[in-house]
Write a protein that holds these residues in place. Structure first.
Motif: not given
Length: 233
Positions: A12, A29, A35, A61-62, A65-66, A69, A112
């Motif tokens: 991540h 996060p 981000k 979460t991290r 999110q990675t 994106r 997310d």
């Protein structure tokens, strides 16, 4: 395709606990820089965006999110977030809040996680006990489970986004966990199954190279503990 699949392992991007060393941040996060790193990774790996057949991620979460994106073009090509596979076995190792995921009922209301299939998140997946405990032997077995899961998939190119400490165990070989450099944030490495072990329970991986890295060296909670014990943190 497995056991001949190409396995793409990704750490991540920068998360809040990587910067503050505050392990009490619940399900930490990404930072704003994290981000940016995750978004910047996407154009660095255009061939993977075209070639990946399956995208999987730890449900923290991290990592989610990675994933959203860094692999946005591939996710769109494959049919959207619902095609992402959550793999709770790839969660981070330690029983601290930053490395502990949230319950399905909490994630259902998190933007997310909108559109993601939460079915793999069975009761107790975030308990850090039993199969999910941070005990080294248990973690080694969980890492082997992840390798067997990857081996059992039919896809030719598989992406798994995870965490520094569990990735060390997933890529460990017959000699155990490597003491070499860890993973950078948003780092991408390519693996194949080691032909000498692919049919066994351990089914070790063989590294084929680092493809890209959009971030720098940010320590995991385990690495920070080691550095602190050596007076280096």
């Amino acid at each position: 395709m497995a056991p001949h699949s190409r396995i793409i392992l990704v750490r991540h991007a920068q998360a809040e606990h990587n910067v503050t060393f505050d392990w009490s941040i619940p399900d930490a996060p990404l930072t704003p820089l994290g981000k940016t790193q995750a978004t910047a990774l996407a154009p660095l790996i255009p061939h993977l965006q075209r070639e990946v057949d399956l995208i999987a991620t730890s449900p923290l979460t991290r990592t989610v999110q990675t994933t959203l994106r860094a692999f946005a073009p591939a996710i769109n090509r494959l049919g959207g977030p619902s095609k992402i596979v959550l793999v709770p076995e790839a969660q981070e190792v330690n029983a601290v809040p930053c490395d502990t995921g949230r319950s399905r009922s909490q994630l259902q209301h998190d933007p997310d996680f909108a559109g993601l299939d939460l079915e793999p998140l069975t009761e107790g997946w975030n308990s850090k006990s039993g199969f999910w405990a941070p005990d080294e032997g248990v973690v080694a077995e969980r890492a082997a489970w992840v390798r067997r899961w990857l081996r059992g998939r039919k896809e030719g190119t598989i992406v798994l986004v995870a965490h520094g400490d569990i990735l060390r165990r997933i890529v460990a070989g017959p000699a155990g966990v490597s003491g070499g450099p860890g993973w950078k944030n948003a780092e991408v490495r390519v693996y194949r199954f080691d032909p000498g072990y692919v049919e066994g329970e351990e089914c070790f991986l063989d590294e084929k190279g680092v493809v890209a890295a959009a971030g720098g060296w940010d320590v995991t909670s385990t690495e920070a503990e080691v550095l602190a014990s050596e007076g280096k943190l």
